[in-house]
Scaffold this motif. Structure first.
Motif, PDB file in Angstrom:
ATOM      1  N   ILE A  99      12.641   7.551  36.914  1.00 41.99           N
ATOM      2  CA  ILE A  99      12.587   6.607  35.802  1.00 41.99           C
ATOM      3  C   ILE A  99      11.574   7.066  34.780  1.00 41.99           C
TER       4      ILE A  99
ATOM      5  N   ILE B 244      12.725  10.237  32.767  1.00 40.13           N
ATOM      6  CA  ILE B 244      13.916  10.178  31.935  1.00 40.13           C
ATOM      7  C   ILE B 244      13.732   9.276  30.731  1.00 40.13           C
ATOM      8  N   ASN B 245      12.858   8.276  30.885  1.00 43.78           N
ATOM      9  CA  ASN B 245      12.719   7.259  29.862  1.00 43.78           C
ATOM     10  C   ASN B 245      12.366   7.880  28.518  1.00 43.78           C
TER      11      ASN B 245
ATOM     12  N   ASP C 283      11.722   7.368  24.341  1.00 45.60           N
ATOM     13  CA  ASP C 283      11.367   6.330  23.374  1.00 45.60           C
ATOM     14  C   ASP C 283      12.616   5.871  22.661  1.00 45.60           C
ATOM     15  N   LYS C 284      12.769   4.544  22.529  1.00 43.74           N
ATOM     16  CA  LYS C 284      13.984   4.014  21.912  1.00 43.74           C
ATOM     17  C   LYS C 284      14.082   4.417  20.455  1.00 43.74           C
ATOM     18  N   ASN C 285      12.882   4.598  19.791  1.00 46.61           N
ATOM     19  CA  ASN C 285      12.991   4.985  18.391  1.00 46.61           C
ATOM     20  C   ASN C 285      13.208   6.474  18.221  1.00 46.61           C
TER      21      ASN C 285
ATOM     22  N   TYR D  70      16.101   7.474  19.720  1.00 46.69           N
ATOM     23  CA  TYR D  70      17.537   7.322  19.875  1.00 46.69           C
ATOM     24  C   TYR D  70      18.113   8.340  20.828  1.00 46.69           C
ATOM     25  N   ASN D  71      18.996   9.252  20.351  1.00 50.17           N
ATOM     26  CA  ASN D  71      19.722  10.100  21.281  1.00 50.17           C
ATOM     27  C   ASN D  71      19.077  11.454  21.521  1.00 50.17           C
TER      28      ASN D  71
ATOM     29  N   LYS E 190      15.691  14.378  26.412  1.00 50.76           N
ATOM     30  CA  LYS E 190      14.384  14.670  26.987  1.00 50.76           C
ATOM     31  C   LYS E 190      14.641  15.616  28.144  1.00 50.76           C
TER      32      LYS E 190
ATOM     33  N   ALA F 125      19.223  13.901  30.774  1.00 47.10           N
ATOM     34  CA  ALA F 125      19.902  12.805  31.459  1.00 47.10           C
ATOM     35  C   ALA F 125      20.920  12.134  30.558  1.00 47.10           C
ATOM     36  N   ASN F 126      21.940  11.578  31.182  1.00 50.32           N
ATOM     37  CA  ASN F 126      23.068  10.983  30.481  1.00 50.32           C
ATOM     38  C   ASN F 126      23.624   9.889  31.373  1.00 50.32           C
ATOM     39  N   ILE F 127      24.215   8.845  30.792  1.00 48.07           N
ATOM     40  CA  ILE F 127      24.717   7.764  31.631  1.00 48.07           C
ATOM     41  C   ILE F 127      25.833   8.253  32.534  1.00 48.07           C
TER      42      ILE F 127
END
Lengths: 164, 299
Positions: free
Chosen positions: B34, B37-38, B40-42, B44-45, B48, B67-69
């Protein structure tokens, strides 16, 4: 002792994790991206204590107005007295899910654009408006036999058989 | 009484929450994952990247992963079983081989992204702590070290791979505390000792000891080395040549594999939903046809 009114009061069930879903939360919540203007559902994840919204917002849907490092700003409608205020809250991503409220609309938009383009090529005029369901159309009843039911005169002997 | 109590009742199983699949297999540490992989939301894509190093009994796997869903995407990978291509055939899981694998992966990634001329990294491995300096044109390739489940002790081979990648020119945040040769008393990295390990000096020292004290054990333990004529004195030159070969041509070779043989099926193939529906329609047609024929016969 009187009832308390703390921030997390009365959240015993709503903030608790569902049956057999406790512990680490699946990583797709961290991998989703949110853009400003998206619609999101606010659903509190009791396993993550930071960035929790107030219990009022649990189950509300709003628009994203800000994106920060680990959290998202969501604009939610709240009725206060005689008016509805657009409240802006910041929520960590673990407590947010992408909303499907606009999914049907977006699909319909794409389909309508397709239909209109096709109709334009053929030169027809079509209406892509949705119509409410009307009354059912008429139909012929098939395989119906007529059975006429008439009253029969009362027969004392038959009705009382064996009983008197 | 005693026996019945020891069983796991039906209620136990009904309430049992199964851990994640990779946790059941004991392969993934989700707490670490976790945090690695996390993003920063700002941002975006923006991917990492993780510099993943894993050891098996006879092989080293080094990968750059994002990482990817739908599943992690591998940008580049290097295995120590590729090292024979560069001239190293024995000792494929030691500190020196880990260094070579990390170096190979680093150069491969930089070449893939066309940054290999800009960021040469540390060409001469000295064992000192080296961090990439950003040039004016592009920022260096950044990745985060992912060790997996190993215990991070000083001198672990994982950090050999890390040093290889650093010297290749990747930007991986690190400290020199866990490199081989760091002494806790001085709180300093002894670059000489680290350099020895990078060039297989520790293996050479053991070879010398065994040759002196137990020549038979030397013959049995280092038989593959002896077969190839590798002795304690020419280990360092061997690794120098391997490093140079890696820097010269790090691109991966596509392996030619024929398509796998079609084996005879011993059990029925599972039908798809469409196939099952089609079968049902066929059966109904057949039944109707038979019923129609029967009713005609009756009439």
């Amino acid at each position: 002792m009187p009832a308390g009114h703390g921030v997390r009061s009365r959240t015993r069930d709503s903030f608790s994790r569902p049956f057999r879903k406790k512990g680490y939360i699946p990583l797709s919540t961290y991998l989703r991206t949110y853009k400003i203007g998206d619609y999101v559902d606010v659903k509190v994840n009791g396993a993550v204590h930071k960035g929790m919204p107030h219990k009022f917002y649990h189950g509300r849907t709003g628009r994203v107005w800000n994106v920060t490092k680990r959290a998202i700003g969501v604009e939610v409608n709240k009725q206060v007295g005689n008016r509805i205020i657009r409240k802006r809250i910041h929520v960590r991503v673990e407590h947010v899910q992408p909303s499907r409220c606009t999914e049907e609309f977006k699909l319909r938009k794409v389909k309508n654009d397709q239909l209109k383009a096709e109709a334009k090529k053929k030169g027809e005029v079509i209406s892509t408006k949705r119509q409410p369901e009307g009354p059912k159309s008429g139909f012929m009843v098939e395989g119906a036999t007529l059975e006429t039911v008439t009253p029969i005169p009362y027969d004392v002997v038959n009705d009382l058989k064996g009983g008197y | 009484m005693g026996f019945v109590k020891a069983q796991k009742s039906k209620a136990y199983f009904k309430r049992f929450q199964v851990p994640f699949k990779r946790r059941r297999e004991g392969k993934t540490d989700y707490r670490a994952r976790i945090r690695l992989i996390n993003q920063d939301k700002n941002k975006y894509n923006t991917p990492k990247y993780r510099f993943v190093v894993r050891f098996s009994n006879k092989d080293i796997t080094a990968q750059i992963v994002s990482a990817n869903i739908s599943g992690d995407m591998i940008l580049a990978s290097a295995y120590s079983h590729e090292l024979p291509r560069y001239g190293l055939e024995v000792g494929l899981t030691n500190y020196a081989a880990a260094y070579c694998t990390g170096l190979l992966l680093g150069r491969r990634v930089l070449k893939m992204l066309e940054m290999d001329d800009e960021y040469q990294g540390n060409v001469e491995a000295t064992g000192e702590d080296y961090s990439v300096e950003p040039t004016d044109t592009r920022r260096p390739f950044r990745a985060l070290l992912d060790v997996g489940l190993i215990r991070t002790t000083t001198g672990n081979n994982v950090f050999g791979a890390l040093k290889g990648a650093l010297d290749a020119g990747l930007d991986i945040p690190h400290s020199d505390k866990r490199f081989a040769g760091f002494s806790k008393d001085n709180k300093q990295l002894d670059a000489e000792v680290h350099r020895k390990y990078i060039y297989g000096g520790h293996v050479a020292a053991y070879m010398r000891i065994l040759m002196e004290d137990e020549p038979e054990k030397y013959q049995s333990h280092f038989s593959e080395y002896i077969k190839r004529g590798i002795e304690a004195d020419n280990i360092e030159t061997l690794y120098k040549k391997v490093h140079a070969a890696i820097r010269a041509n790090p691109t991966a070779k596509k392996s030619e594999k024929e398509p796998p043989k079609q084996h005879k099926r011993f059990n029925l193939k599972k039908l798809t939903y469409e196939e099952r529906k089609a079968k049902l329609i066929e059966r109904l047609h057949a039944l109707n046809a038979a019923a129609g024929a029967d009713s005609e016969e009756e009439d």
